[in-house]
Design an enzyme around this catalytic site. Structure first.
Site, PDB file in Angstrom:
ATOM      1  N   LYS A 198       0.842  -1.194   0.000  1.00 44.71           N
ATOM      2  CA  LYS A 198       0.000   0.000   0.000  1.00 44.71           C
ATOM      3  C   LYS A 198       0.882   1.251   0.000  1.00 44.71           C
ATOM      4  CE  LYS A 198      -3.527   2.261   2.722  1.00 44.71           C
ATOM      5  NZ  LYS A 198      -2.851   3.494   2.404  1.00 44.71           N
ATOM      6  N   ARG A 199       2.023   1.131   0.669  1.00 41.03           N
ATOM      7  CA  ARG A 199       2.936   2.281   0.723  1.00 41.03           C
ATOM      8  C   ARG A 199       3.436   2.668  -0.680  1.00 41.03           C
ATOM      9  NH1 ARG A 199       7.405   1.179   4.590  1.00 41.03           N
ATOM     10  NH2 ARG A 199       5.740   0.236   5.831  1.00 41.03           N
TER      11      ARG A 199
END
Ligand code: GLU
Length: 505
Positions: free
Chosen positions: A262-263
């Site tokens: 997600k980062r």
């Protein structure tokens, strides 16, 4: 051969990640290619990790992608319930069964006791494992006498059921994507099969359900590869035939190393979830592909090609075409690097192929209320002119704002390039010429008018078109100038030219 049945078995511990959707897609493509069934089973035995809303999210995401299960908690089916939390009685029956074999035993060690042992090992620089070497010295039905076990059970001492991993066995395993490999059982531990609350762990519930639901192929993410040995042995313990296995490689970061997270999505500006997800704890919203303007057909087409090569040179395939062509032999062993540019390219291809009327429906929510004055007919013409340059429906508005409103300023570089001391005079004359043309303001006839005008004034076309474009658009971009003129109409066109003359000079 019995019917091909493939299940997607997510745990409702959060939103489905891109990798999870791709697993579901490959499960579906393989099942359908083989004329089989695609089953959705919710693996919710781990109550500590349960996330409110995650199950609905999974269903909605699959629905949006068009990956529709034949059997699921909502679709029902002959092998239900399809939610593990509702299958307790089934698991209890098989718990009794495995305890009658030599493949399982009960263990009374408390979490605190196990933690203390773990620390003891750590202090010696070793790693503790509950296995064939250590189980003799721990608090379980193998190490304790029958009477001791009885006594503990009589006072209701909590216990777990563990798998008794055989010693010194070489397991030859077959994976439809990775080929054959072997592992030594001495490297595996005695996994907990049933927790002290009577609920099975993932491993036990998973194989029971795959057996009960007549699953023929387990196609899942590579993070489950290390569990395959245990699973195969569990089938052996139960006297069941194991399904065939295929483990899918990871979707990798855009730079090619490590699992896409997600980062990475936040850093490079792309979603990693199919739909928006609101974290029930923090209230934080993560953007989904749907809300970012992706079309579901583009999304699944792009996703399918992250790890699978269809036959021929084709890249654009509908779900039906993918079903026809899908082949596990052409699924890559290596991880697939995610590319935002490629995702956008797919969306662009699908968007421009949509009927304009459908794009209109997708575009409308992005138009500010003040623009609703434009008729659908006009907006449809704008769509026709702009869709070639759009990646997302909203781009048609953002890149074509000048169709909806006059430019509020003029790009400095463009002014330098397109405007000099003689331009204001030329543009004023052009405005007059255009106002005499109100009768026929079609792009065809405007093209002629502009040519004549340039000839009459002994000007190159650029000397007319560039400043005119600047006046209409505010920069030197956009579709053909006569098309813009026709769409905004004579009154607006003349106002914009006059504005430019007075504001630029
Ligand atoms: N519940 C597991 C997961 O969340 C399923 C793994 C499997 O397909 O066996 O991915």
């Amino acid at each position: 051969m019995s019917k091909v049945r493939v299940r997607f078995a997510p745990s409702p511990t959060g939103p489905l990640h891109l990798g999870g959707v791709r697993t579901a897609l490959y499960d579906y493509l393989f099942a359908k290619n083989q004329g089989g069934d695609f089953i959705l089973r919710i693996e919710d035995t781990d109550t500590a990790r349960y996330v409110e809303g995650a199950e609905d999210y999974i269903m909605e995401a699959l629905q949006w992608c068009g990956i529709i299960p034949d059997e699921s908690p909502v679709h029902g089916g002959p092998y239900g319930p399809y939610r593990q939390s509702e299958r307790r009685a089934i698991y209890e029956r098989y718990t009794r069964q495995i305890l009658e074999t030599d493949y399982a035993y009960i263990a009374f060690d408390t979490p605190e006791e196990l933690e203390a042992i773990r620390q003891e090992y750590e202090a010696k620089g070793e790693v503790f494992s509950y296995n064939s070497l250590t189980r003799q010295r721990l608090k379980n039905s193998i190490a304790l006498s029958e009477d001791e076990v009885k006594a503990l059970l009589e006072v209701q001492t909590p216990f777990v059921v563990r798998f008794k991993m055989p010693m010194d066995r070489i397991l030859n395993l077959e994976d439809l994507i990775r080929g054959n490999f072997s592992i030594n059982t001495n490297t595996l531990d005695d996994k907990v099969l049933v927790k002290n609350d009577g609920m099975p762990t993932y491993h036990f519930a998973n194989i029971i359900d795959d057996h009960e639901m007549k699953i023929s192929h387990v196609i899942r993410g590579e993070e489950w590869l290390p569990s395959m040995g245990l699973h195969v042995l569990l089938y052996e313990a139960m006297g069941w035939q194991a399904p065939q296995f295929a483990h899918l490689s990871l979707i990798l970061k855009p730079e090619g190393k490590g699992k896409l997270s997600k980062r990475d999505g936040d850093k490079f500006g792309f979603p990693v979830f199919p739909l928006n997800f609101t974290d029930p704890q923090t209230g934080q919203v993560s953007q989904g592909y749907k809300e970012a303007g992706y079309l579901p057909q583009a999304f699944i087409n792009f996703l399918a090609l992250l790890g699978w090569t269809p036959s021929g040179e084709r890249e654009i395939l509908s779900l039906e075409e993918m079903v026809k062509d899908f082949d596990l032999n052409k699924v890559h062993k290596a991880g697939a690097r995610f590319s935002k540019e490629k995702a956008e390219w797919f969306n662009h291809e699908y968007l421009k192929a949509l009927p304009d009327q459908e794009i209109l429906t997708l575009l409308k929510p992005h138009l500010p209320a003040s623009q609703s004055a434009l008729t659908d007919e006009k907006i449809l013409r704008i769509i026709g002119l702009m869709k070639e340059r759009a990646t997302f429906p909203a781009d048609i508005y953002h890149h074509g704002k000048f169709f909806f409103e006059a430019p509020s300023n003029y790009d400095e570089k463009a002014v330098k390039k397109a405007w000099n001391e003689t331009t204001a005079g030329i543009m004023s004359q052009l405005a007059e010429k255009l106002s005499a043309k109100e009768g026929d303001f079609s792009s065809e006839s405007l093209k002629e008018t502009l040519h004549h005008f340039a000839e009459e004034h002994h000007l190159g076309m650029g000397k007319v078109m560039m400043p005119l474009r600047l006046a209409l658009v505010g920069e030197l971009k956009g579709p053909d100038v006569p098309d813009i003129l026709e769409l905004i109409g004579p009154a607006e066109a003349i106002t914009r030219i006059k504005n430019a003359v007075s504001r630029i000079g």
